[in-house]
Design a protein around this motif. Structure first.
Motif, PDB file in Angstrom:
ATOM      1  N   HIS A 257       0.827  -1.198   0.000  1.00 38.83           N
ATOM      2  CA  HIS A 257       0.000   0.000   0.000  1.00 38.83           C
ATOM      3  C   HIS A 257       0.868   1.258   0.000  1.00 38.83           C
ATOM      4  O   HIS A 257       0.664   2.121  -0.839  1.00 38.83           O
ATOM      5  CB  HIS A 257      -1.069   0.064   1.086  1.00 38.83           C
ATOM      6  CG  HIS A 257      -1.837   1.339   0.932  1.00 38.83           C
ATOM      7  ND1 HIS A 257      -2.842   1.473   0.016  1.00 38.83           N
ATOM      8  CD2 HIS A 257      -1.619   2.567   1.436  1.00 38.83           C
ATOM      9  CE1 HIS A 257      -3.230   2.740  -0.016  1.00 38.83           C
ATOM     10  NE2 HIS A 257      -2.515   3.429   0.852  1.00 38.83           N
ATOM     11  N   HIS A 306      -6.824  -2.903   3.810  1.00 37.38           N
ATOM     12  CA  HIS A 306      -7.995  -2.732   2.940  1.00 37.38           C
ATOM     13  C   HIS A 306      -7.854  -3.541   1.650  1.00 37.38           C
ATOM     14  O   HIS A 306      -8.790  -3.623   0.876  1.00 37.38           O
ATOM     15  CB  HIS A 306      -8.292  -1.245   2.652  1.00 37.38           C
ATOM     16  CG  HIS A 306      -7.240  -0.523   1.860  1.00 37.38           C
ATOM     17  ND1 HIS A 306      -6.981   0.813   2.019  1.00 37.38           N
ATOM     18  CD2 HIS A 306      -6.370  -0.938   0.921  1.00 37.38           C
ATOM     19  CE1 HIS A 306      -6.005   1.165   1.192  1.00 37.38           C
ATOM     20  NE2 HIS A 306      -5.628   0.134   0.515  1.00 37.38           N
ATOM     21  N   HIS A 307      -6.694  -4.151   1.458  1.00 44.50           N
ATOM     22  CA  HIS A 307      -6.547  -5.078   0.328  1.00 44.50           C
ATOM     23  C   HIS A 307      -6.944  -6.493   0.718  1.00 44.50           C
ATOM     24  O   HIS A 307      -6.885  -7.394  -0.105  1.00 44.50           O
ATOM     25  CB  HIS A 307      -5.094  -5.073  -0.150  1.00 44.50           C
ATOM     26  CG  HIS A 307      -4.663  -3.751  -0.701  1.00 44.50           C
ATOM     27  ND1 HIS A 307      -4.838  -3.403  -2.013  1.00 44.50           N
ATOM     28  CD2 HIS A 307      -4.107  -2.670  -0.112  1.00 44.50           C
ATOM     29  CE1 HIS A 307      -4.385  -2.177  -2.211  1.00 44.50           C
ATOM     30  NE2 HIS A 307      -3.940  -1.700  -1.064  1.00 44.50           N
TER      31      HIS A 307
HETATM   32 CU   LIG Z   1      -4.068   0.297  -0.737  1.00 49.61          CU
END
Ligand SMILES: [Cu+2]
Ligand code: HEM
Lengths: 550, 203
Positions: A257, A306-307
């Motif tokens: 991220h 959030h992945h």
């Molecule tokens: Cu991300």
């Protein structure tokens, strides 16, 4: 006083570097040479990655895997993603523009560690060649740029191991670069220049480099463990041996991220340099810009899961990461409004540089909105691993970062070469890139919402037509490279003379000759304490115009 | 708005910038610290993986994972003492006592080698191997990665020792970067060991 120009030293400095075009193939220590090395090397990989993308889109014009075998498709897809991220966007937005511009911006003659800098660059070509050659030796890796186990453990080992070694080398290059940027920005500032007077790109690069230094090593460690699983048959990430694949995902996204911000934060910085010059207004909200960059750096380190909403992530964790991700939209939004406010009421010259920058703003907002949508668990569970995600990140990575790279090339080409690019050809290039890009990726939102999975060579026939539209867009994007390449080569030899400051810019790189002399200034560096004083400050005559072109 | 020429002399104090790139103040130590932060993050990733494994992956029924304390405790003492002796070496160089400096450097290096030897003894006496189970693998990966650091550090100490010793050697009290860098690195490696010892053996 916002700009003070020291007296020019009449005697040009002795050049320590090889001269002529050969120096671009040498172990040069000059930050400008290294910057251009990054740029050209990155662009070659962009062309390769683009050819792979075309192959993917050709395959997807029909629902069956008729153009490539399925395992070849997987290899092409993996190479495409890895090349575009690690060999094109990261090295170019960081290495190329960072090395070229940062020493000018801090008023230094070079980076803090010139030798380390050259080493960092020269790690890239071998790593890239190795990665690509794996395709011809034993078949490239097949598990995507994310290399999730158990897929990466069960697919043929040779390609995966070569992939890991290449990414480790590229990660090392990136860390060395990051260390150099941090030291240059914090330690090499010219006397009299304060942190809050630096051009915004310095802040962007400082933030990015902090992310690089904190997160890339974690990826390196993770990939080392993964290679143990493949070679020594340990079971870190192998459930059959009692291992845990989720741990890999956490560690991977702890890097990756931030990696998306490593790709886009420098682009934010570059846009912040380009807009004020071409609309003749100060950058709006300098201080809020600085704080939002640092906010993004901090928040960017705590949103990775959030992945992983569909990876059996417990509810409390989903909640935390949804909220943290939503928060990141705030500093991002601040930057967006600052750019719009910078444009607002300015005397905008609609040249190619600003067209690409405005294209970036539009695309980035669309990608940011789908990003915030994706951060909502109920929505993400529906579209995770579909083409919706592909659309989201291409809006950011291509519509954002690549548009900014083009904008920056049009903006700084005159400085680096002394020649202007052809504006009409440039506007044409922008037009077909913008249309091609949106034609290619906008329909993919629909595909994803209707359930077309990503990373698969075959799909349900109902999606055929929309995929063909997308492929038509890809074709247009591929074609858009031609006028650009023609423009670059033609202008290099036959272009109009640029002069030292064609855009009448105030940042230090414009206050020297085009191209700049080996150590940037013959005398001392100019002191620019208000880099965006457009409309207030008279643009000074550039330094050392005589006898300094190398 | 004004454009002032020439630049006031008083505004340039700290950094002598007279022409050549290579004349600015020495920032190598700063660069090294940044690098060590990065290196520390690699360890942090490993520790996080180990702790997560421990929290969520139960040991398989017949797996053996038992660590004895005496040897690693000895190792901890060896490294902590070696940090102190390295510091002595640095002090000696500052006082321009090259002989003493060399002596302390050799002692430090021997302590490092003793650590590696005792680590080897531990490896060969442990009841489990690299691929036996998840914890065994993590144990070897972590201690091995740290051992690699100790090995590099020991080599570095010998290089420093050689440079202090060699006639007309480059390392003097005025130009002691290499020694300072090696010392900083060594303290870092020792610090990591203490964390590793707590997490791997005590928790
Ligand atoms: Cu991300
Ligand atoms: C406005 C802030 C952003 C938010 C809220 C956001 C949110 C998300 C979320 C939740 C996902 C996971 C979707 C899924 O796999 O189900 C995702 C994927 C992705 N995002 Fe973003 N994003 C943002 C900005 C960015 C930026 C700036 C970039 C890159 C420069 C980026 C690149 C990506 C990539 C590459 C993926 C896909 C990774 C993969 O699975 O291969 N995003 N984003």
């Amino acid at each position: 006083m916002t700009i003070s120009i020291p007296p020019s030293n009449p005697e040009p400095l002795k050049s320590l570097q090889p001269k002529g075009w050969m120096r671009y193939l040498s172990f040069s220590l000059d930050h400008k040479v290294i910057g251009l090395q990054y740029m050209v090397c990155g662009f070659i990989f962009y062309l390769i990655g683009g050819a792979l993308a075309s192959a993917i889109r050709i395959e997807l014009t029909s629902p069956m895997s008729d153009f490539m075998a399925r395992d070849v498709y997987n290899q092409v897809l993996t190479l495409h993603g890895t090349i575009m991220i690690f060999l094109w966007i990261v090295p170019v937005v960081n290495g190329a523009f960072g090395n070229y511009l940062i020493p000018f911006y801090v008023g230094a003659r070079d980076m803090a560690f010139p030798r380390l800098n050259a080493v960092a660059f020269w790690l890239i070509p071998p790593a890239g060649l190795m990665l690509i050659s794996s395709y011809f030796i034993n078949g490239a890796a097949q598990s995507g740029w994310t290399a999730y186990p158990p897929l990466s453990i069960t697919t043929p080992a040779a390609g995966q191991i070569i992939w890991i070694i290449s990414v480790l080398l590229l990660g090392g290059s990136s860390i060395f670069g990051g260390i150099n940027f941090i030291a240059t920005i914090l330690k090499l500032r010219r006397p009299g220049l304060k942190l809050m007077q630096l051009p915004m790109y310095c802040w962007a690069m400082l933030g990015t480099s902090i992310l690089v230094v904190l997160s890339t090593p974690v990826l390196a460690g993770t990939l080392i463990l993964l290679s143990f699983d493949i070679v020594a048959h340990t079971g870190f990430f192998n459930p059959e041996l009692g291992g845990n694949v989720i741990v890999y995902q956490h560690l991977f996204w702890f890097y990756s991220h931030p990696a998306v911000y490593i790709m886009v934060l420098p682009a934010f910085g570059l846009v912040s340099e380009i807009l004020p010059v071409h609309c003749r207004k100060p950058l709006f909200g300098y201080t809020t810009m600085v704080y939002s960059i640092m906010g993004i750096v901090f928040l960017g380190l705590i949103v990775w899961a959030h992945h992983m909403f569909t990876s059996g992530t417990p509810p409390w964790m989903r909640l935390f990461f949804t909220i943290a991700t939503a928060f990141i939209a705030v500093p991002t939004g601040i930057k967006f409004f600052n750019w719009v406010a910078t444009l607002w009421g300015g005397r905008i010259s609609l040249n190619t540089a600003i067209l690409f920058s405005c294209g970036f703003i539009v695309n980035f907002v669309l990608g940011g909105i789908t990003g915030v949508a994706l951060a909502q668990v109920p929505f993400d569970v529906h579209v995770h691993d579909t083409y919706f995600v592909v659309a989201h990140f291409h809006y950011i990575v291509y519509g954002g970062s690549v548009f900014v790279i083009f904008s920056s090339i049009y903006h700084w080409f005159p400085k680096a070469t002394g020649k202007m690019l052809n504006e009409n050809l440039g506007r044409f290039h922008f037009l077909i890139t913008f249309i091609g890009f949106n034609l290619c990726f906008a329909p993919q939102h629909w595909l994803g919402l209707n359930g077309m999975p990503r990373r698969v060579a075959e799909y349900d026939p109902q999606f055929t037509f929309v995929n063909q539209i997308s492929s038509a867009g890809a074709l247009l994007m591929a074609l858009s490279t031609l006028p650009f390449l023609w423009n670059v080569f033609h202008s290099l030899f036959k272009g109009d003379e640029a002069g030292d400051n064609p855009w009448r810019g105030l940042t230090p790189e414009w206050l020297t000759s085009s191209p700049p002399p080996v150590e940037n200034w013959n005398g001392e560096a100019p002191l620019v304490t208000e880099p965006y004083g457009y409309g207030k400050t008279k643009v000074p005559e550039p330094l050392n115009q005589i006898g300094t072109k190398d | 708005m004004t454009t002032t020429t020439p630049l006031e002399k008083d505004s340039q104090s700290e950094v002598p910038e007279k022409g050549s790139t290579h004349e600015h103040a020495d920032h190598r130590l700063f660069g090294l610290i940044t690098f060590l932060i990065a290196d520390g993050m690699t360890f942090a990733g490993f520790f996080a993986a180990y702790l997560t494994f421990k929290a969520v992956n139960p040991l398989l029924p017949d797996a053996i994972y038992e660590l004895e304390l005496p040897l690693p405790t000895l190792n901890t003492v060896l490294l902590l003492v070696s940090s102190a002796t390295f510091h002595r070496a640095g002090n000696a160089l500052q006082k321009q006592n090259s002989k003493l400096c060399q002596k302390w450097l050799l002692i430090t290096a021997s302590l490092g080698l003793a650590f590696l030897a005792s680590q080897m003894v531990e490896y060969f006496t442990l009841p489990f191997g690299l691929t036996d189970n998840l914890y065994a693998s993590t144990f070897y990966a972590l201690t091995g990665f740290h051992g690699l650091h100790v090995t590099l550090g020991s080599i570095l100490i010998f290089i420093v020792w050689w440079q202090v010793k060699a006639p007309g050697g480059q390392l003097t009290h005025k130009n002691s970067f290499l020694l300072e860098a090696a010392e900083l690195y060594w303290h870092f490696v020792d610090g990591i060991w203490v964390i590793l010892f707590i997490i791997l053996y005590l928790l």
